[in-house]
Design an enzyme around this catalytic site. Structure first.
Site, mmCIF file in Angstrom:
data_model
loop_
_atom_site.group_PDB
_atom_site.id
_atom_site.type_symbol
_atom_site.label_atom_id
_atom_site.label_comp_id
_atom_site.label_asym_id
_atom_site.label_seq_id
_atom_site.Cartn_x
_atom_site.Cartn_y
_atom_site.Cartn_z
ATOM 1 C CG HIS A 118 10.901 13.751 17.465
ATOM 2 N ND1 HIS A 118 11.380 13.964 18.764
ATOM 3 C CD2 HIS A 118 10.483 12.324 18.012
ATOM 4 C CE1 HIS A 118 12.047 13.450 19.086
ATOM 5 N NE2 HIS A 118 11.365 12.255 18.655
ATOM 6 C CE1 TYR A 124 0.779 7.890 9.724
ATOM 7 C CE2 TYR A 124 1.472 6.998 12.073
ATOM 8 C CZ TYR A 124 0.739 6.106 11.067
ATOM 9 O OH TYR A 124 0.791 5.276 10.930
ATOM 10 C CG HIS A 225 16.612 14.697 22.247
ATOM 11 N ND1 HIS A 225 15.670 15.215 20.894
ATOM 12 C CD2 HIS A 225 17.090 13.610 21.235
ATOM 13 C CE1 HIS A 225 15.669 14.194 19.807
ATOM 14 N NE2 HIS A 225 16.632 13.797 20.207
#
Ligand code: FE
Ligand code: MN
Length: 341
Positions: A118, A124, A225
């Site tokens: 992440h 990116y 998560h």
């Protein structure tokens, strides 16, 4: 050397080190934790596998976004750019140290790698769109509503980093649990959602499709998560029932309720005039709806009674990706991306 073999009966979620070797995965006691690990592996993805071509073209086009739209995109990316690092550090330095059961640690190791993915994703995106790196990666220091969220979630991490923390005491274990609520319920379960809804609203209009595809994968990861984290909290509570008294329950509820207000303030700052059919009232309702769901999962009473103004979000979260993602991805991208809205 000892001939004493480990059985499932001796295994605990925390405080194993004196009695049970924490290097031994099998025999598995906490099958649910192992299953989270397997599910997470089946969802593997990398940001660099997603084409940013259309996003770059759209972002360069001065007419493609209003000023308000550019503002919200940058605010959301700026929040996530460092929030993912904060989560990763909390996980590895605080939670992992205290949760010493091998099945749970297997998932925590996987989650830590996903946080790295992440973090990589936002690096990116910032690079692909040629955004100002200094502006984006300092936003958590320079924008009050982002600073307040990060500061709030991290407020209870430092006491878990204290090497003298003793999770066999009530106070010590409450410190750990509160930090886990801050990480799994508040950061991953509430603070990420203003950003998820806004970014995915662009995707619903076929705008910034590459970013939205990545946000969709992150959302799916984060929802696992959070569900793992809440199961972990509930399992610790079940094994140590003395830790969760009425006063602690009130503390946790206040902790979450204040987080709802902070997320709302952040949304107000991101969307001062409303864009894409989103406005702060709808976002408040959505955050309250999410908080109620988190309360319920923790066995706590619901507070707000708000309904879900974005039912399409549930479909995105429930997205099941085919197991052989990497074999099919080229065709998916040629067909215009893997998103189904
Ligand atoms: Fe993450
Ligand atoms: Mn996460």
């Amino acid at each position: 050397m000892t001939k004493q073999r480990i059985t499932v009966e001796n295994k605990r979620i925390i405080n194993n080190s004196k009695t049970v070797d924490c290097n031994q995965l099998v025999p598995i006691k906490y099958r649910w934790a192992w299953n989270y690990y397997l599910d997470a592996c089946a969802n593997h993805w990398m940001p660099t596998e997603v084409s940013m071509q259309r996003d770059i073209e759209q972002w360069k086009d001065p007419k493609a976004f209003s000023d308000d739209e550019r503002h919200v995109v940058k605010r959301v990316l700026g929040f996530f750019a460092t929030a993912e690092s904060l989560v990763g550090n909390n996980l590895v330095l605080a939670v992992y140290r205290c949760v010493d059961n091998p099945e749970c640690r297997q998932y925590l190791l996987r989650q830590a790698f996903e946080e790295a993915i992440h973090i990589h994703t936002f690096q990116y995106i910032v690079q692909s769109l040629s955004l100002d790196e200094g502006e984006m990666f300092n936003m958590y220091r320079e924008v009050g509503s982002i600073y307040n969220k990060d500061e709030y979630a991290m407020s209870c991490t430092s006491s878990v980093l204290d090497p003298n923390l003793d999770t066999k005491t009530k106070e010590g274990l409450q410190t750990l649990l509160k930090n886990m609520v801050g990480l799994y319920v508040i950061t991953e379960g509430i603070f990420f959602y203003g950003g998820f809804v806004t970014m995915l609203s662009f995707g619903r209009q076929n705008r910034i499709p590459g970013i939205c595809e990545q946000i969709q994968y992150i959302l799916r990861d984060e929802s696992i998560h959070m569900n793992f984290g809440i199961d972990l909290i509930n399992a610790i509570r079940e094994e140590n029932p003395w830790v969760w008294d009425q006063q602690f329950e009130r503390t946790i509820m206040e902790f979450i309720k204040n987080a709802v207000e902070l997320e709302y303030k952040y949304c107000e700052e991101c969307l001062p005039n409303g864009v894409l059919g989103l406005n702060t009232n709808l976002l408040r309702e959505y955050i309250q709806y999410l908080a109620d769901r988190r309360f319920k999962r923790l066995g706590l009473p619901e507070v707000y009674g708000s309904s879900n103004p974005f039912p399409w979000m549930s479909e995105v979260i429930d997205l099941k990706k085919e197991k052989n993602f990497f074999e099919t991805r080229v065709n998916e991208y040629q067909a215009g991306g893997a998103l189904e809205w």
